[in-house]
Design a protein around this motif. Structure first.
Motif, PDB file in Angstrom:
ATOM      1  N   CYS A 114     -14.268   2.851  -8.690  1.00  0.00           N
ATOM      2  CA  CYS A 114     -12.785   3.379  -8.935  1.00  0.00           C
ATOM      3  C   CYS A 114     -12.719   3.630 -10.488  1.00  0.00           C
ATOM      4  CB  CYS A 114     -11.832   2.502  -8.268  1.00  0.00           C
ATOM      5  SG  CYS A 114     -10.119   3.229  -8.700  1.00  0.00           S
ATOM      6  N   CYS A 148      -4.609   9.246  -5.854  1.00  0.00           N
ATOM      7  CA  CYS A 148      -4.527   8.623  -4.351  1.00  0.00           C
ATOM      8  C   CYS A 148      -3.202   7.847  -4.317  1.00  0.00           C
ATOM      9  CB  CYS A 148      -5.504   7.648  -4.100  1.00  0.00           C
ATOM     10  SG  CYS A 148      -5.733   6.295  -5.079  1.00  0.00           S
ATOM     11  N   CYS A 189      -0.626   9.052  -1.188  1.00  0.00           N
ATOM     12  CA  CYS A 189      -0.161   8.134   0.022  1.00  0.00           C
ATOM     13  C   CYS A 189       0.881   8.250   0.429  1.00  0.00           C
ATOM     14  CB  CYS A 189      -0.555   6.694  -0.519  1.00  0.00           C
ATOM     15  SG  CYS A 189      -0.589   5.697   0.956  1.00  0.00           S
ATOM     16  N   CYS A 241      -6.042  10.036   0.798  1.00  0.00           N
ATOM     17  CA  CYS A 241      -6.674   9.589  -0.411  1.00  0.00           C
ATOM     18  C   CYS A 241      -8.212  10.114  -0.511  1.00  0.00           C
ATOM     19  CB  CYS A 241      -6.588   8.107  -0.242  1.00  0.00           C
ATOM     20  SG  CYS A 241      -7.354   7.258   1.094  1.00  0.00           S
ATOM     21  N   CYS A 246      -9.101  12.354  -4.105  1.00  0.00           N
ATOM     22  CA  CYS A 246      -9.955  11.410  -4.897  1.00  0.00           C
ATOM     23  C   CYS A 246     -11.006  12.364  -5.603  1.00  0.00           C
ATOM     24  CB  CYS A 246     -10.337  10.250  -4.618  1.00  0.00           C
ATOM     25  SG  CYS A 246     -11.309   9.164  -5.518  1.00  0.00           S
ATOM     26  N   ILE A 300     -13.875   6.130  -2.553  1.00  0.00           N
ATOM     27  CA  ILE A 300     -13.149   5.678  -1.441  1.00  0.00           C
ATOM     28  C   ILE A 300     -13.910   6.050  -0.273  1.00  0.00           C
ATOM     29  CG2 ILE A 300     -10.925   6.167  -0.051  1.00  0.00           C
ATOM     30  CD1 ILE A 300      -9.359   7.112  -2.567  1.00  0.00           C
TER      31      ILE A 300
END
Length: 76
Positions: free
Chosen positions: A10, A16, A20, A52, A56, A62
């Protein structure tokens, strides 16, 4: 099955978080081993929608499965 944010991949982009629909993605404390901000997914709240993953920009950050050993989840 909930998704997982791989803490050490990350980069803290946070696309994200805004995308969400159930607000299950939260900032982690401090920096990861790359020296970037990071986020984590609350497995109990995640509805497995996959948004997500779609938003991303960081490849591999993820995963579409629950892998708690790859996501550093802060104690709540």
């Amino acid at each position: 099955m909930p998704h997982t944010i791989v803490t050490n991949i990350c980069e803290g982009v946070a696309d994200c978080v805004e995308a969400c629909p159930v607000a299950c993605i939260h900032p982690g404390p401090g920096k990861n081993t790359k020296g970037t901000d990071w986020f984590w997914i609350d497995f109990d709240t995640c509805i497995d929608c996959g948004i997500c993953l779609e938003v991303c920009p960081v490849e591999g950050a993820i995963l579409d499965e629950e892998k708690p050993e790859l996501q550093k989840t802060p104690s709540l």
